[in-house]
Design a protein around this motif. Structure first.
Motif: not given
Length: 613
Positions: A535-539
């Motif tokens: 999810e960090v990558s998505i953000l």
């Protein structure tokens, strides 16, 4: 690499090297929610955005986008190939990859590299003993250049005797076979194919050591006035000079701390500066920087200082290096040496502070090129002024920042006494409208109603809904609402966070909606701490989403409609599939008939909603 390692071996090494423990050797990590966080080692930052997941054994930098597992971390940070990164991690875990590798190709590749490393190590020790055990030309030369024994030992310097087969005979007696010594690049085959002779003879030897302490090659400087002045090892299975930097093994810690690296031409320049206390310095193993070296420099430092020799050859090498560094995204400046021919000579004559002053006054890329052009052209003549302006405008055409271009246009105008308008015409051409037209076509996706229907710029209007998928629309919309609470209030009236169909986007939207209930702005730190590594990558992708700067209201509505349309389409597909299953049943129950009617009513309603969008 040329081989594929057994997955079991790789998994075992990874399982024995917890990524949090490994990264902690290089980065100070703190617990942040379900992850760990620290300052990214791959780019300069003041606020930690480097996330490490203990659960996923993965890292991702929210700032620069670097990501991977523990092996890729070591490869990138220490400039290692896959085998060497695997070997190093294996050593830390007490696993000898030489012993447990099962593939024949694995064993051959590992043995070949290990054998050359060992040959190089013994050769380096041989050269070192030659230098320090008795008086010789090499030691006299180094003493004359101002080096002391401590520095000589630190860099492992050596001396190649003035003989044809001294090293070769030594290595053969050590038990190495002739072919391996040849493949290590330490000897050359005679023309008549009747033997081998030493590559380095009557030279001071500079071992080239990688960041894990292994000798990968050698450089040799001639003592007498013979050519070539410097001689490097050829490419071998462990050495490629275009991928390495001399003394990075000694400079890396200082570079990481200062976020600045000084690149010089020669081995003696590095050693002279290091001895004076300037330790963030490396040499490029040749006069021209390669793309791989530039990427390596970018990985270690934010700013690269080029300090090549002040002669004509040095200037040419500097220009080539500047362009390569700029393409790699490095911040780069150039030391224009005012005292001494090279950095080593300057620091020995004037001292450390004199060189650091030169570094402080280093020129930017454009200023350096302007300076060279001024020296090449006589600005007291009309012809010289024209040539000067033409050469610099070619450089300015490559700049992207209008502000930067404007600053240099004014500077060139003062230097050449040519008007600003004339210089602008030289850069942009006579037809200013054409330039504006080109800019609009390239960058504006959303046009005003007037422009769209008058076709003022002779372009075709774009339909955002056709161009943007629902995931991209969700991310673009999230970027807009994260940056602007007014946009959020408008979106909230039409979409709830459950309407975001992508699971990660929906979680981020839920956090954003919740934060706006208590705050007027969004702190990304508060979101990051509640996300897993994926999810960090998505953000990070949301942060870098491209959203329009003009006609934002229209774009906002288009994004909302795209998301709404996708949700309706997905519901429509679900109803169609359920109807097909029910229609196939021969003896339908009353409940099934009622269900079919309900689905048909819902289906008609969805079709009407789709027609409105």
């Amino acid at each position: 690499m040329g081989i594929v390692f057994d997955e079991g071996l790789i998994d075992e090494i990874k399982s024995q090297n917890d990524i949090v423990d490994v990264v902690s050797k290089y980065v100070h990590l703190k617990k942040a929610g379900q992850n760990y966080k620290g300052l990214c080692p791959f780019h300069h930052e003041k606020t930690p955005s480097f996330i490490v997941s203990d659960e996923k054994q993965f890292y991702h930098c929210f700032g620069c986008g670097e990501s991977g597992d523990v092996i890729s971390f070591m490869m990138k940070l220490e400039n290692l190939d896959f085998i060497d990164a695997l070997r190093l991690l294996g050593e830390w875990a007490g696993i000898n990859i030489d012993e447990i590798s099962t593939s024949k190709k694995e064993k051959e590749e590992i043995y070949r590299k290990n054998n050359i490393y060992q040959i190089n190590r013994d050769a380096a020790f041989y050269y070192y003993k030659n230098l320090v055990k008795e008086e010789n030309k090499g030691l006299s030369y180094l003493f004359k250049r101002g080096l002391n024994i401590k520095t000589i030992k630190k860099f492992g310097l050596g001396y190649a005797k003035d003989g044809w087969e001294a090293l070769n005979n030594y290595l053969l007696k050590k038990g190495y076979d002739q072919e391996s010594i040849f493949k290590a690049g330490l000897v050359l085959e005679r023309k008549k194919k009747n033997g081998y002779y030493d590559r380095f003879r009557n030279r001071v030897i500079f071992p080239i050591i990688n960041t894990t302490g292994k000798v990968i090659g050698f450089g040799g400087r001639v003592i007498e006035n013979k050519e070539p002045k410097y001689l490097n090892s050829p490419e071998t299975p462990v050495f490629n000079k275009g991928n390495n930097l001399f003394s990075l093994n000694l400079a890396k810690n200082e570079v990481r701390k200062m976020k600045q690296i000084i690149v010089v031409e020669g081995y003696m320049d590095v050693i002279g500066l290091y001895e004076s206390g300037i330790k963030n310095v490396v040499a490029s193993l040749g006069t021209a920087l390669t793309k791989n070296q530039a990427n390596l420099l970018k990985r270690y430092a934010d700013e690269v200082i080029i300090a090549y020799d002040a002669d004509i050859a040095g200037q040419a090498a500097t220009l080539r290096g500047l362009d390569i560094l700029r393409e790699a995204g490095c911040g780069v400046r150039v030391v224009r040496l005012s005292e001494g021919k090279d950095p080593d000579e300057l620091v020995r004559k004037k001292g450390k502070e004199a060189f650091l002053k030169e570094v402080k006054n280093a020129l930017s890329l454009i200023d350096y090129k302007i300076m060279l052009s001024k020296e090449e052209n006589d600005l007291t003549t009309s012809e010289g002024k024209v040539k000067f302006v033409k050469s610099i405008t070619q450089i300015l055409k490559q700049l992207k920042s209008p502000v930067e271009i404007d600053v240099y246009i004014k500077k060139i105008a003062r230097e050449s006494e040519i008007s600003i308008e004339a210089i602008k015409t030289e850069i942009y051409g006579n037809n200013k409208k054409n330039n504006e037209k080109k800019e609009i076509v390239d960058t504006r996706k959303y046009r005003s109603k007037h422009d769209r229907y008058t076709n003022k710029y002779n372009i075709q209007p774009l339909k955002p809904i056709q161009k943007i998928g629902y995931i991209e629309a969700e991310r673009a919309l999230l970027k807009l609402i994260i940056n602007n609470k007014t946009f959020f209030q408008r979106v909230k009236e039409q979409l709830c966070f459950e309407d975001f169909m992508d699971q990660s986007n929906s979680k981020i939207a839920e956090l954003v909606y919740g934060l706006y209930e208590i705050n007027d702005s969004i702190d990304l730190e508060a979101i990051l701490n509640q996300l897993n590594i994926e999810e960090v990558s998505i953000l990070h992708q949301i942060k870098n989403s491209i959203v329009p700067k003009e006609n934002v209201d229209k774009a906002l509505n288009d994004y909302i409609k795209t998301i709404q349309k996708h949700k309706i389409v997905q519901r429509k597909i679900y109803i169609e599939e359920e109807l097909k299953k029910l229609e196939k049943k021969e003896n339908k129950s009353k409940e099934q008939i009622v269900r079919i009617r309900e689905l048909c009513i819902d289906y008609e309603k969805l079709l009407r909603e789709l027609k409105k969008l």
